[in-house]
Design a protein around this motif. Structure first.
Motif, short mmCIF file in Angstrom:
data_model
loop_
_atom_site.label_atom_id
_atom_site.label_comp_id
_atom_site.label_asym_id
_atom_site.label_seq_id
_atom_site.Cartn_x
_atom_site.Cartn_y
_atom_site.Cartn_z
N LEU A 1 116.38 72.58 27.76
CA LEU A 1 117.33 71.49 27.86
C LEU A 1 116.77 70.35 28.70
O LEU A 1 117.17 69.20 28.52
N VAL A 2 115.85 70.63 29.60
CA VAL A 2 115.17 69.57 30.34
C VAL A 2 114.39 68.70 29.35
O VAL A 2 114.40 67.47 29.43
N LEU A 3 113.73 69.34 28.39
CA LEU A 3 113.03 68.59 27.33
C LEU A 3 114.00 67.77 26.50
O LEU A 3 113.76 66.60 26.22
N VAL A 4 115.08 68.38 26.09
CA VAL A 4 116.08 67.69 25.28
C VAL A 4 116.61 66.48 26.06
O VAL A 4 116.72 65.38 25.51
N ASP A 5 116.92 66.67 27.32
CA ASP A 5 117.43 65.59 28.16
C ASP A 5 116.42 64.45 28.27
O ASP A 5 116.80 63.28 28.21
N ALA A 6 115.15 64.77 28.37
CA ALA A 6 114.11 63.75 28.51
C ALA A 6 113.86 62.98 27.22
O ALA A 6 113.54 61.79 27.25
N MET A 7 114.02 63.63 26.08
CA MET A 7 113.67 63.02 24.81
C MET A 7 114.83 62.30 24.12
O MET A 7 114.60 61.45 23.26
N CYS A 8 116.04 62.63 24.47
CA CYS A 8 117.20 62.12 23.74
C CYS A 8 117.95 61.05 24.52
O CYS A 8 117.89 61.01 25.74
N SER A 9 118.65 60.22 23.78
CA SER A 9 119.46 59.19 24.43
C SER A 9 120.73 59.79 25.04
O SER A 9 121.27 59.23 25.99
N ALA A 10 121.18 60.93 24.50
CA ALA A 10 122.36 61.62 25.03
C ALA A 10 122.38 63.04 24.51
O ALA A 10 121.81 63.33 23.46
N TRP A 11 123.02 63.94 25.26
CA TRP A 11 123.25 65.29 24.79
C TRP A 11 124.44 65.85 25.54
O TRP A 11 124.84 65.33 26.58
#
Length: 140
Positions: free
Chosen positions: A101-111
């Motif tokens: 989720l750290v990766l998802v948070d870094a790559m996405c505009s929102a989650w």
């Protein structure tokens, strides 16, 4: 905001389903004419979210939906329920969970995540903004 394009599928809640989910998302995005960094980023995001649903829940089936919303790609993964307070970001280097989720948070505009009502289950979603870059290395 209405979906311009939408694609969904359901797979067994098994680790081998993660690769199939990634393939299905890649194939659909290519059909939609979306490639390059955005395609690779979304493949990684779906892999992380689907893996979390398979590994950290007791789900027999996991559902996934991709939506192309005006300027946004949104991926949503629905499981059949997870422990209270989940999912969560890794809080320290010693944490054994939450790094995806750290990766998802870094790559996405929102989650984010929310419980399914009524009934058991949780939806974890992430969005990528089309055509914009958060920094020089990532498309978001």
């Amino acid at each position: 905001m209405a979906a311009i394009r939408r694609f969904g599928f359901e797979l067994p809640g098994r680790t081998e389903s993660v690769a199939r989910a990634r393939r299905l998302i890649r194939e659909r995005m290519l059909r939609w004419g979306i490639g390059g960094d955005l395609l690779d980023t979304m493949a990684l995001v779906v892999s992380e979210l689907f893996t979390n649903a398979v590994v950290h829940t007791a789900s027999d089936r996991v559902q996934c939906e991709l939506r192309d919303l005006e300027g946004q790609l949104r991926i949503a993964v629905r499981d059949q329920g997870c422990p209270p307070g989940e999912p969560r970001l890794c809080r320290s280097p010693e944490d054994e969970r939450g790094r995806g989720l750290v990766l998802v948070d870094a790559m996405c505009s929102a989650w984010g995540a929310h419980d399914v009502r009524p009934g058991p289950g949780r939806i974890v979603w992430a969005e990528l903004t089309l055509g914009h870059r958060r920094d020089a290395g990532r498309t978001c």
